[in-house]
Design a protein around this motif. Structure first.
Motif, PDB file in Angstrom:
ATOM      1  N   VAL A  10     -16.781  10.906  -6.639  1.00 46.15           N
ATOM      2  CA  VAL A  10     -15.468  10.779  -6.825  1.00 46.15           C
ATOM      3  C   VAL A  10     -14.772   9.434  -7.381  1.00 46.15           C
ATOM      4  O   VAL A  10     -15.037   8.474  -6.291  1.00 46.15           O
ATOM      5  N   ILE A  50     -10.199  -2.100  -7.240  1.00 49.23           N
ATOM      6  CA  ILE A  50      -8.954  -1.376  -7.327  1.00 49.23           C
ATOM      7  C   ILE A  50      -8.179  -1.443  -8.533  1.00 49.23           C
ATOM      8  O   ILE A  50      -7.711  -0.363  -9.060  1.00 49.23           O
ATOM      9  N   LEU A  92       0.971  -1.126   0.041  1.00 41.73           N
ATOM     10  CA  LEU A  92       0.066  -0.006  -0.045  1.00 41.73           C
ATOM     11  C   LEU A  92       0.751   1.381  -0.049  1.00 41.73           C
ATOM     12  O   LEU A  92       0.651   2.206  -0.715  1.00 41.73           O
ATOM     13  N   TYR A 152     -17.131  -3.807   4.755  1.00 38.37           N
ATOM     14  CA  TYR A 152     -17.361  -4.922   3.994  1.00 38.37           C
ATOM     15  C   TYR A 152     -16.442  -6.114   5.157  1.00 38.37           C
ATOM     16  O   TYR A 152     -15.475  -6.211   5.350  1.00 38.37           O
ATOM     17  N   VAL A 176     -13.817   1.380   5.322  1.00 37.35           N
ATOM     18  CA  VAL A 176     -13.985   0.273   4.312  1.00 37.35           C
ATOM     19  C   VAL A 176     -14.181  -0.979   5.039  1.00 37.35           C
ATOM     20  O   VAL A 176     -14.830  -1.873   4.680  1.00 37.35           O
TER      21      VAL A 176
HETATM   22  C1  HEC Z   1      -6.959   9.280  -7.184  1.00 36.83           C
HETATM   23  C2  HEC Z   1      -7.289   8.723  -5.575  1.00 36.83           C
HETATM   24  C3  HEC Z   1      -7.306   7.186  -5.431  1.00 36.83           C
HETATM   25  C4  HEC Z   1      -6.049   6.319  -5.282  1.00 36.83           C
HETATM   26  C5  HEC Z   1      -4.636   6.804  -5.890  1.00 36.83           C
HETATM   27  C6  HEC Z   1      -6.754   5.306  -4.877  1.00 36.83           C
HETATM   28  N1  HEC Z   1      -7.967   5.388  -4.301  1.00 36.83           N
HETATM   29 FE1  HEC Z   1      -8.955   3.818  -3.433  1.00 36.83          FE
HETATM   30  N2  HEC Z   1     -10.512   5.101  -3.382  1.00 36.83           N
HETATM   31  C7  HEC Z   1     -10.559   6.436  -3.991  1.00 36.83           C
HETATM   32  C8  HEC Z   1     -12.064   6.604  -4.400  1.00 36.83           C
HETATM   33  C9  HEC Z   1     -12.638   8.155  -4.670  1.00 36.83           C
HETATM   34  C10 HEC Z   1     -12.813   5.659  -3.543  1.00 36.83           C
HETATM   35  C11 HEC Z   1     -14.370   5.820  -3.393  1.00 36.83           C
HETATM   36  C12 HEC Z   1     -14.815   4.884  -4.874  1.00 36.83           C
HETATM   37  C13 HEC Z   1     -16.303   4.710  -4.754  1.00 36.83           C
HETATM   38  O1  HEC Z   1     -17.149   5.484  -4.216  1.00 36.83           O
HETATM   39  O2  HEC Z   1     -16.755   3.646  -5.071  1.00 36.83           O
HETATM   40  C14 HEC Z   1     -12.039   4.564  -3.187  1.00 36.83           C
HETATM   41  C15 HEC Z   1     -12.329   3.345  -2.726  1.00 36.83           C
HETATM   42  C16 HEC Z   1     -11.401   2.460  -2.456  1.00 36.83           C
HETATM   43  C17 HEC Z   1     -11.814   1.215  -1.695  1.00 36.83           C
HETATM   44  C18 HEC Z   1     -13.425   0.763  -1.549  1.00 36.83           C
HETATM   45  C19 HEC Z   1     -13.972   0.308  -2.916  1.00 36.83           C
HETATM   46  C20 HEC Z   1     -15.408   0.217  -2.596  1.00 36.83           C
HETATM   47  O3  HEC Z   1     -16.000  -0.148  -3.893  1.00 36.83           O
HETATM   48  O4  HEC Z   1     -16.145   0.271  -1.717  1.00 36.83           O
HETATM   49  C21 HEC Z   1     -10.701   0.600  -1.404  1.00 36.83           C
HETATM   50  C22 HEC Z   1     -10.600  -0.837  -0.906  1.00 36.83           C
HETATM   51  C23 HEC Z   1      -9.687   1.356  -2.037  1.00 36.83           C
HETATM   52  N3  HEC Z   1     -10.060   2.326  -2.764  1.00 36.83           N
HETATM   53  C24 HEC Z   1      -8.195   0.851  -1.874  1.00 36.83           C
HETATM   54  C25 HEC Z   1      -7.170   1.493  -2.686  1.00 36.83           C
HETATM   55  C26 HEC Z   1      -5.870   1.101  -2.901  1.00 36.83           C
HETATM   56  C27 HEC Z   1      -5.462  -0.326  -2.123  1.00 36.83           C
HETATM   57  C28 HEC Z   1      -5.335   1.933  -3.743  1.00 36.83           C
HETATM   58  C29 HEC Z   1      -3.735   1.901  -4.025  1.00 36.83           C
HETATM   59  C30 HEC Z   1      -3.644   0.647  -4.996  1.00 36.83           C
HETATM   60  C31 HEC Z   1      -6.053   3.028  -3.829  1.00 36.83           C
HETATM   61  N4  HEC Z   1      -7.334   2.756  -3.362  1.00 36.83           N
HETATM   62  C32 HEC Z   1      -5.742   4.113  -4.341  1.00 36.83           C
HETATM   63  C33 HEC Z   1      -9.818   6.957  -4.507  1.00 36.83           C
HETATM   64  C34 HEC Z   1      -8.316   6.671  -4.669  1.00 36.83           C
END
Ligand code: HEC
Length: 133
Positions: A109, A98, A57, A84, A80
């Motif tokens: 977003v 992811i 991560l 879940y 999160v």
């Molecule tokens: C550019 C910003 C950004 C980055 C970089 C990012 N995320 Fe996210 N992530 C988000 C956003 C915004 C959401 C909410 C998406 C949604 O509403 O379904 C999210 C949601 C998630 C969720 C929950 C998904 C769900 O459907 O409930 C997980 C787990 C997660 N991210 C893990 C990661 C991991 C691990 C990484 C690195 C590999 C990562 N994120 C990188 C912005 C980011």
């Protein structure tokens, strides 16, 4: 007398359960199901996997948008984990999310896609995230 009725009822229920009476009988008779406690399948990650997940991560871009306890661009990892249960189905779903990116579960977003990451590595990240309860 009561016993005979009970016994007949049981035999009837068994026959219906085995479908020997066909559709019409099945519709009118209710067969009480025995309660079986089925736990959703969950493969428990090893402590080493969780450490690898945490390191992966911090090496990727995740922490630019996520923190453990507070919402940043994306949801807090603790939120999160609270949303879940750590079942195999949820882990698979989150790994795909992811890698593919997308929005909708936490708001409008979107999360950026991560096609460069291997599913096996992302799986450890997700297992680490879901362990934060
Ligand atoms: C550019 C910003 C950004 C980055 C970089 C990012 N995320 Fe996210 N992530 C988000 C956003 C915004 C959401 C909410 C998406 C949604 O509403 O379904 C999210 C949601 C998630 C969720 C929950 C998904 C769900 O459907 O409930 C997980 C787990 C997660 N991210 C893990 C990661 C991991 C691990 C990484 C690195 C590999 C990562 N994120 C990188 C912005 C980011």
């Amino acid at each position: 007398m009561k016993r005979t009725i009970l016994l007949t009822g049981f035999i009837l229920a068994t026959l219906v359960a085995n479908n020997s009476f066909g559709q019409t009988t099945k519709k009118t008779t209710t067969v009480k199901k025995t309660t079986t406690v089925t736990k959703a399948a969950a493969t428990k990650p090893s402590a080493a996997d969780l450490v690898i997940g945490k390191q992966a991560l911090s090496k990727s871009d995740c922490l630019a948008c996520h923190k453990e306890d507070t919402k940043l661009v994306g949801p807090a990892y603790k939120d999160v984990a609270a949303k879940y249960p750590a079942t195999d189905a949820n882990v698979d779903m989150l790994v795909k999310k992811i890698i593919a990116g997308g929005s909708g579960n936490w708001g409008q977003v979107p999360m950026s896609p991560h096609p460069q990451l291997a599913a096996a590595d992302v799986k450890k990240m997700v297992q680490y995230i879901l362990s934060l309860k």
